[in-house]
Each structure stands twice: as structure tokens, then as C-alpha cells.
Write an enzyme that holds these catalytic residues in place. Structure first.
Site, mmCIF file in Angstrom:
data_model
loop_
_atom_site.group_PDB
_atom_site.id
_atom_site.type_symbol
_atom_site.label_atom_id
_atom_site.label_comp_id
_atom_site.label_asym_id
_atom_site.label_seq_id
_atom_site.Cartn_x
_atom_site.Cartn_y
_atom_site.Cartn_z
ATOM 1 N N GLY A 253 0.950 -1.239 0.225
ATOM 2 C CA GLY A 253 0.109 0.473 -0.195
ATOM 3 C C GLY A 253 0.899 1.088 -0.075
ATOM 4 O O GLY A 253 2.142 0.856 -0.254
ATOM 5 N N GLY A 277 7.786 -5.865 -6.994
ATOM 6 C CA GLY A 277 6.969 -7.399 -7.804
ATOM 7 C C GLY A 277 6.108 -6.715 -9.032
ATOM 8 O O GLY A 277 5.732 -5.235 -9.292
ATOM 9 N N ASP A 278 5.059 -7.466 -9.001
ATOM 10 C CA ASP A 278 4.383 -6.520 -9.849
ATOM 11 C C ASP A 278 4.149 -5.111 -9.701
ATOM 12 O O ASP A 278 3.401 -4.636 -10.638
ATOM 13 C CB ASP A 278 3.273 -7.768 -10.792
ATOM 14 C CG ASP A 278 2.702 -8.070 -9.544
ATOM 15 O OD1 ASP A 278 2.924 -8.340 -8.629
ATOM 16 O OD2 ASP A 278 1.553 -9.344 -10.007
ATOM 17 N N ASP A 308 7.974 -15.277 -5.880
ATOM 18 C CA ASP A 308 6.998 -16.247 -6.216
ATOM 19 C C ASP A 308 7.696 -16.762 -7.807
ATOM 20 O O ASP A 308 6.771 -17.405 -8.792
ATOM 21 C CB ASP A 308 5.868 -15.616 -6.597
ATOM 22 C CG ASP A 308 4.815 -15.672 -5.086
ATOM 23 O OD1 ASP A 308 5.583 -16.179 -3.976
ATOM 24 O OD2 ASP A 308 3.647 -15.560 -4.916
ATOM 25 N N ARG A 353 1.102 -17.419 -5.214
ATOM 26 C CA ARG A 353 0.240 -16.567 -4.986
ATOM 27 C C ARG A 353 -0.490 -16.733 -6.275
ATOM 28 O O ARG A 353 -1.670 -17.375 -6.263
ATOM 29 C CB ARG A 353 -0.207 -15.456 -4.679
ATOM 30 C CG ARG A 353 -0.900 -14.402 -4.528
ATOM 31 C CD ARG A 353 -1.218 -13.246 -4.745
ATOM 32 N NE ARG A 353 0.161 -11.870 -3.935
ATOM 33 C CZ ARG A 353 0.113 -11.586 -2.462
ATOM 34 N NH1 ARG A 353 -1.366 -11.838 -2.394
ATOM 35 N NH2 ARG A 353 1.563 -10.627 -2.354
ATOM 36 N N GLU A 407 0.363 -21.401 -2.504
ATOM 37 C CA GLU A 407 -0.632 -21.624 -1.584
ATOM 38 C C GLU A 407 -1.609 -20.746 -2.924
ATOM 39 O O GLU A 407 -2.916 -20.834 -2.166
ATOM 40 C CB GLU A 407 -0.318 -20.483 -0.530
ATOM 41 C CG GLU A 407 0.527 -19.478 -1.320
ATOM 42 C CD GLU A 407 0.672 -17.759 -1.204
ATOM 43 O OE1 GLU A 407 1.732 -16.915 -1.445
ATOM 44 O OE2 GLU A 407 -0.346 -17.261 -0.161
ATOM 45 N N MET A 464 9.236 -18.888 5.896
ATOM 46 C CA MET A 464 10.954 -19.389 5.899
ATOM 47 C C MET A 464 11.730 -19.242 5.010
ATOM 48 O O MET A 464 13.302 -19.480 4.824
ATOM 49 C CB MET A 464 11.075 -20.831 6.528
ATOM 50 C CG MET A 464 10.345 -20.708 8.223
ATOM 51 S SD MET A 464 10.470 -22.266 8.869
ATOM 52 C CE MET A 464 12.192 -23.059 8.889
HETATM 53 N N1 LIG Z 1 -1.789 -1.371 -9.756
HETATM 54 C C1 LIG Z 1 -0.772 -0.552 -9.110
HETATM 55 N N2 LIG Z 1 -0.434 0.681 -9.254
HETATM 56 C C2 LIG Z 1 -0.224 1.598 -8.909
HETATM 57 N N3 LIG Z 1 1.074 1.125 -7.850
HETATM 58 C C3 LIG Z 1 0.453 -0.145 -7.058
HETATM 59 C C4 LIG Z 1 -0.145 -1.167 -7.853
HETATM 60 N N4 LIG Z 1 -0.085 -2.473 -7.179
HETATM 61 C C5 LIG Z 1 0.058 -2.111 -6.502
HETATM 62 N N5 LIG Z 1 0.840 -0.722 -6.217
HETATM 63 C C6 LIG Z 1 1.855 -1.235 -5.094
HETATM 64 O O1 LIG Z 1 2.979 -0.956 -5.073
HETATM 65 C C7 LIG Z 1 3.075 -1.508 -3.541
HETATM 66 C C8 LIG Z 1 3.686 -2.994 -3.945
HETATM 67 O O2 LIG Z 1 3.197 -4.405 -3.949
HETATM 68 P P1 LIG Z 1 2.505 -5.052 -4.054
HETATM 69 O O3 LIG Z 1 1.371 -5.429 -5.204
HETATM 70 O O4 LIG Z 1 1.927 -5.016 -2.184
HETATM 71 O O5 LIG Z 1 3.369 -5.902 -3.995
HETATM 72 P P2 LIG Z 1 4.750 -6.379 -4.266
HETATM 73 O O6 LIG Z 1 5.693 -5.161 -5.792
HETATM 74 O O7 LIG Z 1 6.174 -7.403 -4.484
HETATM 75 O O8 LIG Z 1 4.082 -7.117 -5.685
HETATM 76 C C9 LIG Z 1 2.983 -1.268 -2.977
HETATM 77 O O9 LIG Z 1 3.337 0.266 -2.505
HETATM 78 C C10 LIG Z 1 1.368 -0.908 -3.438
HETATM 79 O O10 LIG Z 1 0.748 -0.353 -3.442
HETATM 80 O O1 LIG Z 2 2.194 -12.172 4.096
HETATM 81 P P1 LIG Z 2 3.072 -10.887 3.243
HETATM 82 O O2 LIG Z 2 3.848 -10.470 3.091
HETATM 83 O O3 LIG Z 2 1.577 -10.332 2.484
HETATM 84 O O4 LIG Z 2 3.328 -12.126 2.129
HETATM 85 C C1 LIG Z 2 2.648 -13.289 1.247
HETATM 86 C C2 LIG Z 2 2.430 -12.997 -0.204
HETATM 87 O O5 LIG Z 2 3.995 -12.798 -0.459
HETATM 88 C C3 LIG Z 2 4.390 -13.258 -1.190
HETATM 89 O O6 LIG Z 2 5.810 -13.766 -1.413
HETATM 90 C C4 LIG Z 2 4.758 -12.610 -2.449
HETATM 91 O O7 LIG Z 2 4.492 -11.791 -2.504
HETATM 92 P P2 LIG Z 2 4.441 -9.953 -3.367
HETATM 93 O O8 LIG Z 2 6.279 -10.680 -4.584
HETATM 94 O O9 LIG Z 2 3.959 -10.080 -4.010
HETATM 95 O O10 LIG Z 2 5.294 -9.580 -2.523
HETATM 96 C C5 LIG Z 2 3.168 -14.438 -1.693
HETATM 97 O O11 LIG Z 2 3.229 -15.349 -2.281
HETATM 98 C C6 LIG Z 2 1.904 -14.463 -0.622
HETATM 99 O O12 LIG Z 2 0.697 -14.164 -0.897
HETATM 100 MG MG LIG Z 3 2.820 -8.636 -6.367
#
Ligand SMILES: Nc1ncnc2c1ncn2[C@@H]1O[C@H](COP(=O)(O)OP(=O)(O)O)[C@@H](O)[C@H]1O
Ligand SMILES: O=P(O)(O)OC[C@H]1O[C@](O)(COP(=O)(O)O)[C@@H](O)[C@@H]1O
Ligand SMILES: [Mg+2]
Length: 557
Positions: A253, A277-278, A308, A353, A407, A464
Site C-alpha cells: 500500500g 514485484g508486479d 514467487d 499466489r 498457496e 521461512m
Molecule cells: N496497480 C498498481 N498501481 C500502482 N501502484 C501499485 C499497484 N499495485 C500495487 N501498487 C503498489 O506497489 C507496492 C507493492 O505492491 P504489492 O502488490 O504489495 O507487492 P509486489 O510489488 O511485491 O507485487 C505497494 O506500495 C502498492 O500500493
Molecule cells: O504476507 P505477505 O507479506 O503479504 O506476503 C504474502 C505473499 O507474498 C508472496 O510471497 C509474494 O508476493 P509479492 O512478491 O507480490 O510481494 C506471495 O506468495 C504471498 O501470497
Molecule cells: Mg505481487
């Protein structure tokens, strides 16, 4: 027959024949010859892209000149293979068929697109006595990496290629060392190697490029506006690679574009390294567009992260191999528990995920797994060909059974009491497939085999596998990723992701990675390797099998 060497590989084609292109859009962008190209058919077109000579030599030379001017502006023009080929072609019967690699490279934004009068500087590495750069040390815009190394000789579609810019130091850069204010941020979930990436960014910027202002943004995107920054230098980060997690903290967030844009502008950051990540990459794409809108000379460089391993385009994400290795301990424990009791089942839940890469690779790396369940392959429990039947068989044959579940697998099977629960970034939280499956298996054995001993041990090593430091391979990998991103950013590339494609490090346009996802390709024969190890069912119901094998009139196919 004309054969043109383009520096990367030899392309060849037949005059007046059908011509090859990987993307008309790319061509029209770069060369202004929309419609002059068509898909190539026939042998000899190993993924090339060429102009139709009936559109005239002008199209090619016009493009080349434009590109030459652009490269001269970038200080990067040398007499390239393409230019030499142009000269060679001019002598060939006055006819020209131009095949140029840059037409189909995947264009990465550059600060010179926004600031045409940008000042270029010699790369400080040329003054670094340690390097003594020699011919070939610097990477140029002619250095491309093919997306696919496997093609099918009789399938023209498989020969249509994308090329990515090769990562590495450029002979000219657009930032002077004293001018650089770098920021590094980590977002999203943890992953082995995060601290290594940060460390190598800091060390590289400091030692190779003489950068002295490097700020760690704390706790993800929200750190741009709601936390103090952490000043970074080689002494501060010295031991970070030995520690799991991220020393900068992370969070989900907090993606407030205006506040982040203000922070970058007010604090004067001009190299922003975003590791995530994405979700993070989608956020980075917004930030990239925002700094552009504000007319800021800022490079946004991204390093893709997720345990992942579902990052699109690149070979794999850092930390993934470490996670697969750590998962072995859980699988071993499950095997020991299961095989030390009559009718023992060991159930291990691993992260993943949307994609089952960790579960799939952990299974391929072990010899103890009887069945692996991943989100890409739907499964069912009851009836012929279902999981219960399979587990019963294995217990009868071997006395024990080990199951690995990702998961995100089987989410459609678990009854939902509530609406989707989301995390702060908006990701839908998976329901606990491990706990649900263990309950279902226990109930099944209790009702169907009440007279038999049964024990199920459920192991959930989720955190872990990611909360550990990177192993040797990942540490090495993190270093190259960090250096690739650093070289690209300082040379003025922006809105890109650094990552390996077929083992060669590249700069990939951010949006190509941010809005796509790589899942396990279960149609690929690699999935069959898993089946050959586990001999697990394909979870295709009998009626579906019959349908697949028969014609509508009931005859066999
Ligand atoms: N569609 C999006 N547009 C802009 N920012 C996003 C979007 N999705 C996620 N974010 C922001 O990217 C950050 C990480 O996203 P998150 O999905 O939690 O992890 P990850 O980058 O590992 O996939 C957070 O600060 C989130 O608010
Ligand atoms: O409990 P958290 O910290 O939100 O992370 C759980 C998630 O993080 C992951 O390991 C990877 O997620 P991201 O790479 O999007 O952060 C997922 O497999 C899992 O669902
Ligand atoms: Mg992600």
C-alpha cells in the site's frame, strides 16, 4: 539472395519475396514505413526484420539517418554494423533491402527523448585506472538480446523475435557524479537477496560512478513521504548481504503518486531505484509517467523482485533459487514424518499466489514428493482420478505419501464465507489451502478407512523460504542485476526493468514486465518431468477424458 550482417546475427532474405517483421508498430515508430512489411515465410529468415525494397531505399536510409542523429545526440554513434551494411547494400545493383536490428528492438525510454539538448559526459569508468576500458568494454545500442533461443524451423510465427537492449556500461552518461542524488526503495513482500541488491547498488554507485548522495527510502512507497530517509554508503551497507529481509524495511500500500512525485522533485532525486514485484512495477510505471509529466530529469530504474518467480519476460527473479533450496528442508521433514508412521501423509504448503513455480521447482529438486498441486492445474478430491483415490493408492503401496501444495492452488474448491479479503496493496489474499486440504484428507480417511491408522502432518514453511539471506547463486545474480540497473540509469535510460533474458542481462520496457505475469507452462514438456517423477493424476475427470477422445458422433478420434 541478400545477406546482411547486422552485428548481432546474420539475417538473410530473398529480394522481392515476403518479408519478415516482428512488430509493424515498432517499424512504424522507428522507420515510418507502416504497411511495408509482412510476416516472413520460408527458410532463412531467422527472426529478421526487413524493409520491402519496393518502398524504396529511402525508407531505410531515412530511418538510419534519423537514428544516427539520435545516437549522435546520445554521444553513442559509432560506425555500426548496420551503417556498414547500408554502404554495402548501396553497391548491390542499386537495389536495397534493408534489414536492421534496431527496428525490432524493444524501445526503452531515454532521457534524451524528453531533453534533446541533454549534455553527455564520458563515462567515469574511462578515468578509473582499474578498468582501462578496452574496445568492446562498453555496450552500445547495437547490442541486442533475442527473446527466444528456441524456434521452430517450420513455424514462421516462432521465428518472429523481439530484441531487448543489452545491459551494461555505456561510453557516455548523462549525469555527472556530483550531480547524482540516488534513492533506493524496496516494496511488497520479502525475498532473499533484497539486501544484496541494495548493497551492490550503493557500492557500484559509490565506487564506480563516484556518487556520494544515496538515500534509502524506508518502508516502501510510503517512505517517500512519511519516513526519514537513511543515508547510505559502502560502510553502512557492508554486511547487509548476509542478512535476510530488507534493511530499508518494506510495506504494501501507500502508493500516493502526488506525494511521491513531490518528494522526488523536492528532494532532487534523479536516479530512483525501485525494487519490487508486479504491484511495485505498476506503481513505478505511474511514477515514471509522473516525473515525465513534471519535466524532471529523473531516471526510474527497476529491479524485479518476488519470491514467487512470476515476473514476466525475465528468466527468473532473484531469491527464487534460495527459496526452492530452503523448501527442501520442509519437504524432507514431511517425508520423515510421513514415512515414520503407518499411513502417514506429509503436506507442505509453499508460496505461490498466482503461479506454482516454487512448488514445481521444489518438487523437481526433491525425490520425495508424491503429488504437487499448483494454481495452474485445477484438481478435485473425490471420485475416480481425484486426489483422495491417489493418496489411498500411495498409502496402500508405500505406506506414506508427501504432497506439496502452492498457496494459490485449489482456491475454487474452498467454500467462501466472506467477500475476497485484500491486503493493503489490493492483492486478494489466498484462503489457506494447506489447512483446508489437511482437514479434508483427515475427514476422508476417518470416514472411508476408519479401521486403518492414519496420521497427517501439515508443514507451513511459508515465510521461512523467503526470510533468509540469498544463497551464493542468488547473491551473484543480485550483484549483476544491481549493476545492470545502475549502468542503465546513469546512462539516461528510464522506465526500464533490468533482468536476464536467456542468460544475457537486458533493459526491458517497464510496462512489458509490470502488466504481465509468468505462470508455469503446463503444456510444456517440462511439466511432464514432474508427472514422470510423481506419477500423479492429471486431474482430468473421466467424462472430460471421454469428451476429449471422441467425436461429436460418438466415434473415437
Ligand atoms: N496497480 C498498481 N498501481 C500502482 N501502484 C501499485 C499497484 N499495485 C500495487 N501498487 C503498489 O506497489 C507496492 C507493492 O505492491 P504489492 O502488490 O504489495 O507487492 P509486489 O510489488 O511485491 O507485487 C505497494 O506500495 C502498492 O500500493
Ligand atoms: O504476507 P505477505 O507479506 O503479504 O506476503 C504474502 C505473499 O507474498 C508472496 O510471497 C509474494 O508476493 P509479492 O512478491 O507480490 O510481494 C506471495 O506468495 C504471498 O501470497
Ligand atoms: Mg505481487
Amino acid at each position: 539472395m541478400a545477406a546482411v550482417s547486422c552485428g548481432l546475427m546474420q539475417f538473410s532474405g530473398v529480394f522481392g519475396a515476403e518479408f519478415c517483421i516482428n512488430s509493424v508498430e515498432q517499424t512504424s515508430n522507428r522507420a515510418g514505413v507502416r504497411g511495408s512489411v509482412a510476416a516472413c515465410r520460408g527458410p532463412g529468415f531467422a527472426c529478421g526484420l526487413i524493409f520491402n525494397c519496393s518502398d524504396g531505399f529511402g525508407s531505410g536510409s531515412e530511418w538510419l539517418l534519423k537514428d544516427k542523429r539520435k545516437l549522435q545526440r546520445r554521444g553513442a554513434w559509432r560506425r555500426s554494423a548496420a551503417e556498414k551494411d547500408m554502404d554495402a547494400l548501396k553497391h548491390e545493383n542499386g537495389k536495397a533491402e534493408v534489414q536492421d536490428p534496431k527496428l525490432h528492438d524493444e524501445k526503452v525510454s531515454h532521457l534524451s527523448d524528453l531533453f534533446p539538448d541533454l549534455t553527455w559526459y564520458a563515462n567515469p569508468l574511462t578515468r578509473n585506472s582499474y578498468f582501462h576500458p578496452v574496445e568492446g568494454f562498453f555496450v552500445t545500442e547495437d547490442d541486442l538480446v533475442a527473446q527466444h533461443v528456441c524456434i521452430n524451423a517450420s513455424d514462421p510465427a516462432s521465428q518472429i523475435q523481439k530484441y531487448f537492449l543489452r545491459a551494461g556500461p555505456r561510453d557516455k552518461v548523462v549525469f555527472e557524479s556530483e550531480e547524482v542524488k540516488a534513492a533506493i526503495v524496496t516494496c511488497g513482500g520479502l525475498c532473499p537477496g533484497l539486501n544484496t541488491v541494495i548493497r551492490e547498488l550503493v557500492n557500484g554507485l559509490w565506487h564506480l560512478y563516484g556518487v556520494r548522495e544515496i538515500s534509502g527510502i524506508q518502508a516502501g512507497y510510503r517512505g517517500f513521504y512519511s519516513f526519514n530517509t537513511l543515508p547510505l554508503n559502502p560502510k553502512v551497507v557492508d554486511q547487509w548481504h548476509k542478512v535476510g529481509g530488507t534493511m530499508l524495511d518494506t510495506s504494501r500500500g501507500g502508493m500516493d503518486l502526488k506525494k511521491i512525485g513531490d518528494s522526488i522533485e523536492d528532494r532532487g532525486y534523479n536516479l530512483v531505484f525501485i525494487i519490487g514485484g508486479d504491484g511495485t512495477l505498476r506503481g513505478a510505471h505511474e511514477i515514471f509517467k509522473e516525473v515525465k509529466r513534471r519535466g524532471l530529469k529523473v531516471s526510474i530504474a527497476c529491479i524485479p523482485k518476488t519470491v514467487d518467480n512470476d515476473v514476466a519476460v525475465i528468466d527468473r527473479s532473484f531469491g527464487f533459487q534460495t527459496a526452492v533450496e530452503v523448501a527442501q528442508a520442509a519437504i524432507n521433514a514431511a517425508h520423515v514424518e510421513a514415512s515414520s508412521t503407518p499411513n502417514g501423509v506429509g503436506l507442505v504448503k509453499l508460496m505461490g499466489r498466482y503461479a506454482g513455480h516454487i512448488a514445481f521447482h521444489a518438487t523437481l529438486s526433491s525425490r520425495d514428493v508424491d503429488c504437487v498441486l499448483i494454481p495452474e492445474v485445477p484438481f478435485f478430491l473425490e471420485g475416480s482420478g481425484g486426489l483422495f483415490e491417489f493418496v489411498d493408492q500411495r498409502l496402500a503401496e508405500n505406506g506414506h505419501c508427501v504432497i506439496v501444495v502452492a498457496e494459490g492452488a485449489g482456491q475454487d474448491l474452498i467454500p467462501k464465507n466472506t467477500e475476497n479479503v485484500k491486503d493493503e496493496s489490493g492483492n486478494v489474499l489466498s484462503q489457506d489451502i494447506g489447512f483446508w486440504l489437511s482437514t479434508q484428507l483427515k475427514n476422508h480417511r476417518k470416514t472411508q478407512h476408519p479401521d486403518k491408522l492414519f496420521a497427517l502432518k501439515y508443514i507451513d514453511p511459508t515465510y521461512m523460504v523467503r526470510a533468509v539471506p540469498s544463497n551464493a547463486t542468488d547473491t551473484y545474480y543480485c550483484t549483476l542485476l544491481a549493476h545492470s540497473a545502475m549502468h542503465g540509469a546513469i546512462a539516461g535510460y528510464t522506465g526500464f526493468v533490468s533482468g536476464p533474458v536467456n542468460g544475457a542481462y537486458c533493459y526491458i520496457p517497464l510496462e512489458q514486465v509490470a502488466y504481465n505475469q509468468k505462470v508455469v507452462d503446463v503444456n510444456n514438456h517440462v511439466w511432464a518431468w514432474v508427472r514422470s517423477l510423481t506419477n500423479q493424476p492429471d486431474f482430468i475427470k473421466q467424462e472430460e477424458q471421454v469428451l476429449a477422445l471422441t467425436n461429436p458422433n460418438g466415434t473415437l478420434k
